[in-house]
Design a protein around this motif. Sequence first.
Motif, short mmCIF file in Angstrom:
data_model
loop_
_atom_site.label_atom_id
_atom_site.label_comp_id
_atom_site.label_asym_id
_atom_site.label_seq_id
_atom_site.Cartn_x
_atom_site.Cartn_y
_atom_site.Cartn_z
N ALA A 110 -12.96 6.04 8.07
CA ALA A 110 -13.03 7.23 8.91
C ALA A 110 -12.18 7.07 10.17
CB ALA A 110 -14.49 7.49 9.28
N PRO A 111 -11.93 8.18 10.89
CA PRO A 111 -11.09 8.10 12.09
C PRO A 111 -11.58 7.09 13.13
CG PRO A 111 -11.50 10.38 11.51
CD PRO A 111 -12.33 9.56 10.59
N GLN A 112 -12.92 6.96 13.24
CA GLN A 112 -13.45 6.00 14.23
C GLN A 112 -12.93 4.59 13.97
OE1 GLN A 112 -15.04 8.23 12.19
NE2 GLN A 112 -17.23 8.21 12.72
N HIS A 113 -12.53 4.32 12.73
CA HIS A 113 -12.02 3.00 12.35
C HIS A 113 -10.53 3.03 12.04
CE1 HIS A 113 -16.22 1.86 12.23
NE2 HIS A 113 -16.47 2.82 11.36
N MET A 123 15.65 11.10 2.52
CA MET A 123 14.37 11.26 3.24
C MET A 123 13.26 10.56 2.46
SD MET A 123 13.36 12.73 6.06
CE MET A 123 11.80 12.90 6.88
N GLY A 124 12.27 10.04 3.16
CA GLY A 124 11.16 9.33 2.53
C GLY A 124 10.08 10.28 2.07
N LYS A 125 8.84 9.94 2.32
CA LYS A 125 7.68 10.73 1.92
C LYS A 125 7.45 11.88 2.91
CE LYS A 125 6.66 7.86 -1.46
NZ LYS A 125 6.77 8.25 -2.88
N THR A 126 6.70 12.88 2.45
CA THR A 126 6.24 13.96 3.33
C THR A 126 4.72 13.94 3.29
OG1 THR A 126 8.23 15.27 2.91
CG2 THR A 126 6.32 16.42 3.83
N VAL A 127 4.10 13.76 4.45
CA VAL A 127 2.66 13.52 4.55
C VAL A 127 1.99 14.70 5.24
CG1 VAL A 127 0.89 11.87 5.27
CG2 VAL A 127 3.24 11.08 4.85
N PHE A 128 0.91 15.19 4.66
CA PHE A 128 0.14 16.29 5.22
C PHE A 128 -1.25 15.77 5.59
CE2 PHE A 128 3.39 18.11 2.60
CZ PHE A 128 3.81 19.24 3.29
N ILE A 129 -1.63 15.91 6.86
CA ILE A 129 -2.85 15.31 7.37
C ILE A 129 -3.81 16.37 7.91
CG2 ILE A 129 -3.82 13.68 9.03
CD1 ILE A 129 -1.15 12.27 9.11
N ASP A 130 -5.01 16.39 7.40
CA ASP A 130 -6.08 17.22 7.95
C ASP A 130 -6.39 16.76 9.38
OD1 ASP A 130 -8.49 18.91 7.96
OD2 ASP A 130 -9.55 17.00 7.80
N PHE A 131 -6.91 17.67 10.18
CA PHE A 131 -7.23 17.33 11.58
C PHE A 131 -8.67 16.84 11.74
CE2 PHE A 131 -8.42 18.17 16.00
CZ PHE A 131 -7.37 17.57 16.67
N ASP A 132 -9.64 17.74 11.67
CA ASP A 132 -11.04 17.39 11.94
C ASP A 132 -11.60 16.49 10.85
OD1 ASP A 132 -11.70 19.11 14.37
OD2 ASP A 132 -10.88 20.59 12.99
N GLY A 133 -12.06 15.32 11.23
CA GLY A 133 -12.65 14.38 10.29
C GLY A 133 -11.65 13.45 9.63
N TYR A 135 -7.73 13.12 11.12
CA TYR A 135 -6.89 12.67 12.23
C TYR A 135 -7.74 12.44 13.48
CZ TYR A 135 -2.82 12.65 15.39
OH TYR A 135 -1.86 12.31 16.31
N ALA A 136 -8.78 13.26 13.63
CA ALA A 136 -9.66 13.18 14.81
C ALA A 136 -11.12 13.14 14.38
CB ALA A 136 -9.42 14.38 15.72
N HIS A 137 -11.95 12.58 15.24
CA HIS A 137 -13.40 12.56 15.03
C HIS A 137 -14.05 13.24 16.23
CE1 HIS A 137 -17.44 11.30 14.07
NE2 HIS A 137 -17.56 10.73 15.25
N ASN A 138 -14.73 14.37 15.98
CA ASN A 138 -15.36 15.13 17.06
C ASN A 138 -14.38 15.40 18.20
OD1 ASN A 138 -17.68 15.12 15.58
ND2 ASN A 138 -18.83 13.74 16.92
N GLY A 139 -13.15 15.71 17.83
CA GLY A 139 -12.14 16.06 18.83
C GLY A 139 -11.41 14.89 19.45
N VAL A 140 -11.80 13.67 19.14
CA VAL A 140 -11.18 12.48 19.72
C VAL A 140 -10.19 11.89 18.71
CG1 VAL A 140 -11.55 10.17 20.65
CG2 VAL A 140 -13.21 11.99 21.12
N ILE A 141 -8.93 11.75 19.13
CA ILE A 141 -7.87 11.21 18.27
C ILE A 141 -7.65 9.74 18.63
CG2 ILE A 141 -5.46 11.38 17.58
CD1 ILE A 141 -5.61 14.34 18.53
N PRO A 142 -7.85 8.82 17.71
CA PRO A 142 -7.60 7.41 18.01
C PRO A 142 -6.13 7.18 18.36
CG PRO A 142 -8.82 7.66 15.95
CD PRO A 142 -8.34 9.02 16.33
#
Length: 278
Positions: free
Chosen positions: A255-258, A1-11, A13-20
Motif C-alpha cells: 500500500a502507499p503507506q509502505h 520510448m519505454g513503458k507508459t504507466v497509468f497510476i490511480d490516485f486515491d489508495g 499514489y496517495a493514502h488519505n490524501g498524503v503522497i509518500p
Amino acid sequence: MGKTVFIDFDGTYAHNGVIPEGHVRAVEQARRNGHRVLLCTGRPKILVAPDHAAVFDGLVAAAGGYVELDGMVLADRRFPADLARRAVELLEANDAVYILEGPDAAYVTSQGRDRLRRLITQGEQAANFGKAADGILGPLQITDDPASETFAKITCFQLAVPSAELAARLGPEVDVVPSSIGSLGERAGEFFLAGVDKSVGIAVVERHFGLDRADIIAIGDGHNDLEMVAYAGTGVAIEGGVPELLALADLIVPAPQHEGLVAAFERLGLIDPPAQAA
C-alpha cells in the motif's frame, strides 16, 4: 520510448490524501529513464491539485471520461442535459449527499456541502478521508440549480437507497461502481456514463501516441480500476485492494503507506533499485 504507466490516485499514489515522497521520486526517476507516467484517477481535473498533476506526463480523469496531454484536451465526455436533469432529480428525491464533477468545477448545493463536511470530517467516516477531506471540500462550488450544471461524473456519499438501485432507475445510459471508501457501503457510489471507464481513457492515450498495449502498465486498488488493469499489458494491484482486482493483477505490491509504487517500479525495471551498501 519505454513503458507508459497509468497510476490511480486515491489508495495507490496517495493514502488519505498524503503522497509518500518515495512515490514522487519514483515517478520523476521513471520519467528521466524514458518512460511516460500518467495519473489515471476517478477524480475530475478540478479535484487534482496542480502541483500533484505537474509530476506526471498527462492526466486521465473522471474515471476515463477526460484526457489531457500537454495542455491539450483529447476527451471530455459529460452527461447529456436531459440525463443530468433526471439524475439530479433522483438524487434529491433520495436524500443524497453528492458532488457533480466536471473538469473545471465540482458542484454541490449549500445544504449538500454542509452535510458532506460533517460526514467526512466529523462523523465515523472522518478517519477514512484524513487529509483528503480538505482536497475534496476546498474546490467545491455552490450551485442553486444543480440540474443546470454540466458534469461528467457523480460521486455520491450517502443515499436513501442502494446506489445500484438508483442507477437502475436511471436506465442503461448510466453505470455505477461502489465507492472507493468501502466503509460507506452500498448507499454510496460513483455514477458515470455507460461505456466510460479508465481503460477508455487509456485507449485515447494509446491511439494518440501509437502505443503497443504490451508496453502499457496500469496500477490501482479499487473497483474503478478493474477495466484498466485488465486492459493493460501489465496490471498491478495494491495489497488490500478489492478482491476482483487482485485476481486480475500480474503483480501485487504494498500500500502507499509502505511506498508500494517504489517496489512496483523497481520490479518492473522502470527505476533502478538503491545501490547496496558495501
